[in-house]
Scaffold this motif. Structure first.
Motif, PDB file in Angstrom:
ATOM      1  N   GLY A  60       0.804  -1.222   0.000  1.00  0.00           N
ATOM      2  CA  GLY A  60       0.000   0.000   0.000  1.00  0.00           C
ATOM      3  C   GLY A  60       0.834   1.269   0.000  1.00  0.00           C
ATOM      4  O   GLY A  60       0.364   2.314   0.462  1.00  0.00           O
ATOM      5  N   LYS A  61       2.051   1.205  -0.537  1.00  0.00           N
ATOM      6  CA  LYS A  61       2.915   2.379  -0.568  1.00  0.00           C
ATOM      7  C   LYS A  61       2.914   3.024  -1.953  1.00  0.00           C
ATOM      8  O   LYS A  61       3.162   2.341  -2.950  1.00  0.00           O
ATOM      9  N   PRO A  62       2.660   4.316  -2.024  1.00  0.00           N
ATOM     10  CA  PRO A  62       2.851   5.022  -3.299  1.00  0.00           C
ATOM     11  C   PRO A  62       4.316   4.889  -3.703  1.00  0.00           C
ATOM     12  O   PRO A  62       5.208   4.953  -2.852  1.00  0.00           O
ATOM     13  N   VAL A  63       4.558   4.687  -4.984  1.00  0.00           N
ATOM     14  CA  VAL A  63       5.926   4.488  -5.467  1.00  0.00           C
ATOM     15  C   VAL A  63       6.344   5.660  -6.346  1.00  0.00           C
ATOM     16  O   VAL A  63       5.599   6.078  -7.241  1.00  0.00           O
ATOM     17  N   ILE A  64       7.530   6.176  -6.082  1.00  0.00           N
ATOM     18  CA  ILE A  64       8.135   7.170  -6.959  1.00  0.00           C
ATOM     19  C   ILE A  64       9.300   6.472  -7.645  1.00  0.00           C
ATOM     20  O   ILE A  64      10.206   5.952  -6.978  1.00  0.00           O
ATOM     21  N   ALA A  65       9.289   6.412  -8.973  1.00  0.00           N
ATOM     22  CA  ALA A  65      10.305   5.661  -9.703  1.00  0.00           C
ATOM     23  C   ALA A  65      10.729   6.401 -10.960  1.00  0.00           C
ATOM     24  O   ALA A  65      10.006   7.259 -11.474  1.00  0.00           O
ATOM     25  N   SER A  66      11.898   6.046 -11.444  1.00  0.00           N
ATOM     26  CA  SER A  66      12.378   6.640 -12.693  1.00  0.00           C
ATOM     27  C   SER A  66      11.557   6.100 -13.865  1.00  0.00           C
ATOM     28  O   SER A  66      11.111   4.950 -13.863  1.00  0.00           O
ATOM     29  N   ASN A  67      11.367   6.942 -14.845  1.00  0.00           N
ATOM     30  CA  ASN A  67      10.500   6.641 -15.984  1.00  0.00           C
ATOM     31  C   ASN A  67      11.237   5.799 -17.016  1.00  0.00           C
ATOM     32  O   ASN A  67      11.579   6.264 -18.113  1.00  0.00           O
ATOM     33  N   ILE A  68      11.475   4.543 -16.671  1.00  0.00           N
ATOM     34  CA  ILE A  68      12.233   3.649 -17.555  1.00  0.00           C
ATOM     35  C   ILE A  68      11.676   2.229 -17.502  1.00  0.00           C
ATOM     36  O   ILE A  68      10.975   1.845 -16.571  1.00  0.00           O
ATOM     37  N   GLY A  69      12.028   1.439 -18.521  1.00  0.00           N
ATOM     38  CA  GLY A  69      11.798   0.002 -18.553  1.00  0.00           C
ATOM     39  C   GLY A  69      10.499  -0.494 -17.977  1.00  0.00           C
ATOM     40  O   GLY A  69       9.415   0.047 -18.229  1.00  0.00           O
ATOM     41  N   GLY A  70      10.593  -1.538 -17.143  1.00  0.00           N
ATOM     42  CA  GLY A  70       9.409  -2.149 -16.561  1.00  0.00           C
ATOM     43  C   GLY A  70       8.743  -1.317 -15.489  1.00  0.00           C
ATOM     44  O   GLY A  70       7.575  -1.564 -15.149  1.00  0.00           O
ATOM     45  N   LEU A  71       9.445  -0.312 -14.955  1.00  0.00           N
ATOM     46  CA  LEU A  71       8.845   0.540 -13.916  1.00  0.00           C
ATOM     47  C   LEU A  71       7.641   1.303 -14.456  1.00  0.00           C
ATOM     48  O   LEU A  71       6.709   1.605 -13.715  1.00  0.00           O
ATOM     49  N   ARG A  72       7.656   1.605 -15.743  1.00  0.00           N
ATOM     50  CA  ARG A  72       6.520   2.318 -16.356  1.00  0.00           C
ATOM     51  C   ARG A  72       5.272   1.451 -16.409  1.00  0.00           C
ATOM     52  O   ARG A  72       4.165   1.960 -16.568  1.00  0.00           O
ATOM     53  N   GLU A  73       5.457   0.133 -16.303  1.00  0.00           N
ATOM     54  CA  GLU A  73       4.317  -0.780 -16.307  1.00  0.00           C
ATOM     55  C   GLU A  73       3.768  -0.977 -14.897  1.00  0.00           C
ATOM     56  O   GLU A  73       2.597  -1.302 -14.727  1.00  0.00           O
ATOM     57  N   ILE A  74       4.618  -0.811 -13.901  1.00  0.00           N
ATOM     58  CA  ILE A  74       4.199  -0.968 -12.509  1.00  0.00           C
ATOM     59  C   ILE A  74       3.559   0.317 -11.981  1.00  0.00           C
ATOM     60  O   ILE A  74       2.481   0.293 -11.384  1.00  0.00           O
TER      61      ILE A  74
ATOM     62  N   PHE B  48       9.610   9.978 -12.635  1.00  0.00           N
ATOM     63  CA  PHE B  48      10.462  11.143 -12.884  1.00  0.00           C
ATOM     64  C   PHE B  48      11.538  10.789 -13.903  1.00  0.00           C
ATOM     65  O   PHE B  48      11.862   9.614 -14.109  1.00  0.00           O
ATOM     66  N   THR B  49      12.080  11.799 -14.548  1.00  0.00           N
ATOM     67  CA  THR B  49      13.134  11.604 -15.537  1.00  0.00           C
ATOM     68  C   THR B  49      14.388  11.061 -14.843  1.00  0.00           C
ATOM     69  O   THR B  49      14.828  11.623 -13.842  1.00  0.00           O
ATOM     70  N   PRO B  50      14.967   9.962 -15.343  1.00  0.00           N
ATOM     71  CA  PRO B  50      16.157   9.390 -14.702  1.00  0.00           C
ATOM     72  C   PRO B  50      17.250  10.426 -14.465  1.00  0.00           C
ATOM     73  O   PRO B  50      17.514  11.273 -15.321  1.00  0.00           O
ATOM     74  N   LYS B  51      17.853  10.373 -13.293  1.00  0.00           N
ATOM     75  CA  LYS B  51      18.959  11.246 -12.866  1.00  0.00           C
ATOM     76  C   LYS B  51      18.537  12.689 -12.572  1.00  0.00           C
ATOM     77  O   LYS B  51      19.365  13.515 -12.205  1.00  0.00           O
ATOM     78  N   ASN B  52      17.253  13.012 -12.732  1.00  0.00           N
ATOM     79  CA  ASN B  52      16.783  14.372 -12.464  1.00  0.00           C
ATOM     80  C   ASN B  52      16.398  14.492 -10.986  1.00  0.00           C
ATOM     81  O   ASN B  52      15.248  14.256 -10.608  1.00  0.00           O
ATOM     82  N   HIS B  53      17.358  14.855 -10.153  1.00  0.00           N
ATOM     83  CA  HIS B  53      17.097  14.891  -8.712  1.00  0.00           C
ATOM     84  C   HIS B  53      16.174  16.034  -8.309  1.00  0.00           C
ATOM     85  O   HIS B  53      15.484  15.955  -7.291  1.00  0.00           O
ATOM     86  N   HIS B  54      16.124  17.105  -9.101  1.00  0.00           N
ATOM     87  CA  HIS B  54      15.207  18.205  -8.804  1.00  0.00           C
ATOM     88  C   HIS B  54      13.751  17.740  -8.932  1.00  0.00           C
ATOM     89  O   HIS B  54      12.915  18.021  -8.074  1.00  0.00           O
TER      90      HIS B  54
END
Length: 273
Positions: free
Chosen positions: A195-209, A219-225
């Protein structure tokens, strides 16, 4: 790739049907980790042999299956990895600390925990959450030094290798996976079951989860801002957090072992003719 090639040859000699499940591209991983030209060439050759010898190939996500077909010319069936849904979903009965966030990953270049540390630094000191980092790896000391240099010792806790990640998820309010390469993203799916909201980089299989704006944020990979903005947004907006949490829990059901097993059964039956 070495084991896949050997198993493929053994299956052909013994006239057995052979299904090869691909969890990632070893060529990409050797390149990211700068393992050298020899390792890259060897892995690519063995990987191609393994793919060619298999009767059926399964990719651990739609991204992985598409990547195999585009890059290596071998058709693959996408089937997500299963998670221990029962174990992680039981953590929802605990009350999380709204100012604690968690990441669980091996500490190497692929997982890009450094970007997460930069994001924590971007957040105003009075609003900074406590970051729990579960996992170990070759970059642990380097990351620890970065945290010290940025004076984040009070906010960042390195927990090392843990076998009780589900308990850590019970304490945290948000799960973060800042990888630069992720064929699936098992930890993200497990976090959703908790039940945790996930913040993930916008790549690969993470976009499906992670469905951006539905059960988490990308978020855009490597974009820490951008990552820092997402963290702050979820920490401050309790209504949004609750919505994401409910949606994450509902979607996580698709990763139950029994649901994934049905998909594999179809592949096995097709393979056996």
């Amino acid at each position: 790739p070495k084991e896949a090639a050997i198993m493929g040859l053994a299956a052909k000699i013994l006239r057995l049907k052979h299904v090869y499940t691909v969890e990632g591209d070893p060529v990409i991983e050797t390149f990211i980790n700068k393992s050298g030209l020899k390792a890259t060439i060897t892995n690519k050759l063995l990987f191609k042999i393994g793919l060619r010898l298999a009767d059926e190939v399964v990719g651990c996500s739609r991204w992985m299956a598409t990547h195999i077909e585009k890059t290596y010319g071998r058709k693959a069936t996408p089937i997500w990895n299963p998670i221990d849904h029962e174990k992680f979903s039981n953590t929802t009965e605990h009350q999380p600390d709204q100012q604690t966030i968690l990441t669980a990953a091996r500490l190497d270049k692929v997982k890009d925990i450094e970007t997460l540390l930069h994001a924590i630094e971007d957040i105003e000191p009075m609003n900074r959450p406590k970051l729990l980092i579960a996992g170990d790896g070759p970059l642990r000391e380097t990351l620890n030094e970065i945290a010290k240099t940025k004076k984040l010792q009070d906010n960042v806790i390195f927990l090392g290798h843990r076998t009780d990640v589900e308990k850590l998820m019970a304490k945290a309010s948000i799960f973060i996976l800042p990888s630069i390469y992720e064929p699936f993203g098992m930890a993200a799916a497990e976090a959703m079951a908790a039940g945790k909201p996930v913040i993930a980089s916008n790549i690969g299989g993470l976009r499906e989860i992670v469905d951006h704006g539905v059960n988490g944020l990308l978020f855009t990979p490597k974009n820490h801002h951008e990552l820092a903005q997402h963290i702050t947004k979820l920490l401050q907006d309790k209504k949004l957090w609750t919505t994401f949490s409910q949606n994450a829990r509902e979607k996580s059901v698709i990763y139950k072992p029994e649901n994934i097993a049905k998909r594999y059964l179809e592949v096995y039956r097709r393979c056996l003719g």
